[in-house]
Design an enzyme around this catalytic site. Structure first.
Site, PDB file in Angstrom:
ATOM      1  N   SER A  22      39.805  37.861  41.669  1.00  0.00           N
ATOM      2  CA  SER A  22      38.463  37.562  41.074  1.00  0.00           C
ATOM      3  C   SER A  22      37.486  36.910  42.147  1.00  0.00           C
ATOM      4  O   SER A  22      37.342  37.452  43.374  1.00  0.00           O
ATOM      5  CB  SER A  22      38.472  36.896  39.855  1.00  0.00           C
ATOM      6  OG  SER A  22      37.458  36.944  39.074  1.00  0.00           O
ATOM      7  N   HIS A  79      35.652  40.523  33.419  1.00  0.00           N
ATOM      8  CA  HIS A  79      36.128  41.767  33.904  1.00  0.00           C
ATOM      9  C   HIS A  79      36.136  42.817  32.664  1.00  0.00           C
ATOM     10  O   HIS A  79      37.058  43.456  32.810  1.00  0.00           O
ATOM     11  CB  HIS A  79      37.136  41.418  34.545  1.00  0.00           C
ATOM     12  CG  HIS A  79      37.526  40.513  35.676  1.00  0.00           C
ATOM     13  ND1 HIS A  79      36.858  40.889  36.793  1.00  0.00           N
ATOM     14  CD2 HIS A  79      37.995  39.402  35.846  1.00  0.00           C
ATOM     15  CE1 HIS A  79      36.748  39.796  37.638  1.00  0.00           C
ATOM     16  NE2 HIS A  79      37.545  38.891  37.000  1.00  0.00           N
TER      17      HIS A  79
END
Length: 365
Positions: free
Chosen positions: A138, A255
């Site tokens: 991430s 996400h």
């Protein structure tokens, strides 16, 4: 934005992290005798790959063992100018509830991870010189790109700042969260999410979101979405063949489509920053594939906000090798050991070469 971007542009930190490495060195010029000879093959076990952690790995006290290394104090001083607050004090002293906030923990993990690379460079410079690949989880992907020479430290930190603020704002639009799940082999995560969405509709929630947000390891997932959807999954865990569920200490469904409002602010700042093709292999969370160009970097970093993190697939790509070839050594640089744990679940032989570069106490005498 213009003032902060100008501050980032003025921060000139010459990190040695993205310097040219042995395995990526420029080939001899045409016509020289050595150019006609095959290049000596490097021992695969002498190579290294770097793994950069993401949000959730932070803890109060991180960075304490890194301040003695070159560039690290300058990195935190630059961060203070770009972010507008004392990041070092927050990392060292907390309070924890402030460090855990998305707007703070993403820059904190980013800077501390690159500071840990300076420690690795001091303790084992060969690991930096022989690095052939990097990947970040991430927000860790920004640190991997800085290490690879694709982005400047200051520019990437400013992008992380914008990203964190935009994700924080998006998370406040709807009560949502994330939940880690370990399931049995027969667990059907997609079907479970569809059931949870239908349950939300029965409660009057329009356009409910519930989806796999991270592929961690075989039968290990992170599912994100509206709170009511996650509650449904926990209440029906046994029937859905979930062995273990655990809510994560984050304030949004990262996400997933619930982060779509954050995409344009990040895309806008990425268009303004200088981005280059990485000098070494860097793998995208979106599909586990290598970045191929500057435009590819910009596009995938924006897509990453709403696309699931394919970490399991990334590890398979990074550690792919011919039969009989030894694995490179893997260094997790930054707070926490979560990436080492996922590597162990995905590839036990590759994990034999795993090393954690601590971001807390200084073990040198």
């Amino acid at each position: 934005m213009a003032v902060s971007l100008a501050a980032a542009s003025s921060c000139k930190i010459r990190l040695r992290l993205s310097r040219c490495r042995t395995l990526c060195s420029k080939p001899p010029e045409n016509g020289s005798p050595s150019a006609l000879e095959p290049r000596p093959r490097k021992d695969p076990s002498a190579r290294s790959v770097l793994l950069f952690p993401g949000q959730g790995s932070q803890f109060v006290g991180m960075g304490r063992g890194l301040l003695r290394y070159p560039n690290v104090p300058e990195m935190f001083e630059a961060a203070k100018k770009i972010l507008g607050y004392d990041l070092l004090s927050l990392c060292l002293n907390g309070p924890e509830e402030e460090l855990t906030k998305t707007v703070h923990c993403q820059p904190a993990v980013f800077v501390t991870s690159l500071a840990a690379v300076e420690r690795l460079n001091h303790q084992n410079p060969k690991a930096i010189e022989m690095c052939v690949a990097a990947a970040g989880f991430s927000v860790g992907e920004f640190a991997a790109l800085v290490f690879s020479g694709a982005m400047s430290f200051a520019g990437a930190l400013y992008a992380v700042k914008v990203r964190a603020e935009a994700m924080q704002a998006a998370s406040e639009l709807a009560p949502s969260g994330m939940m880690s799940v370990v399931g049995k082999a027969q667990a059907n995560y997609k079907q479970a999410c569809l059931e949870a969405q239908e349950h939300c509709r029965s409660l009057g929630i329009e356009e409910p979101v519930c989806a796999v947000a991270t592929y961690l390891f075989p039968n290990g997932r992170v599912i994100a979405g509206h709170h009511q959807a996650l509650d449904y999954l926990q209440q029906n865990a046994r029937r859905l063949h979930f062995l273990r569920t655990k809510m994560l200490p984050v304030g949004g469904a990262f996400h997933t489509e619930l982060m779509s409002a954050a995409a344009e602010p990040l895309a806008d700042v990425l268009r303004q920053l200088e981005v280059r093709r990485p000098e070494i292999n860097v793998y995208s969370n979106v599909d586990g594939k290598r970045y191929m160009s500057d435009s590819h970097v910009r596009r995938q970093l924006t897509r990453q906000l709403t696309a699931p993190v394919k970490w399991e697939q990334t590890l398979h790509e990074m550690f792919e090798r011919t039969r009989g070839e030894r694995f490179p050594r893997a260094y997790e640089v930054g707070p926490g050991r979560q990436l080492g744990a996922t590597l162990q679940r995905c590839n036990r032989k590759a994990y034999d070469g795993y090393v954690h570069v601590d971001a807390a106490e200084d073990d040198e005498r």
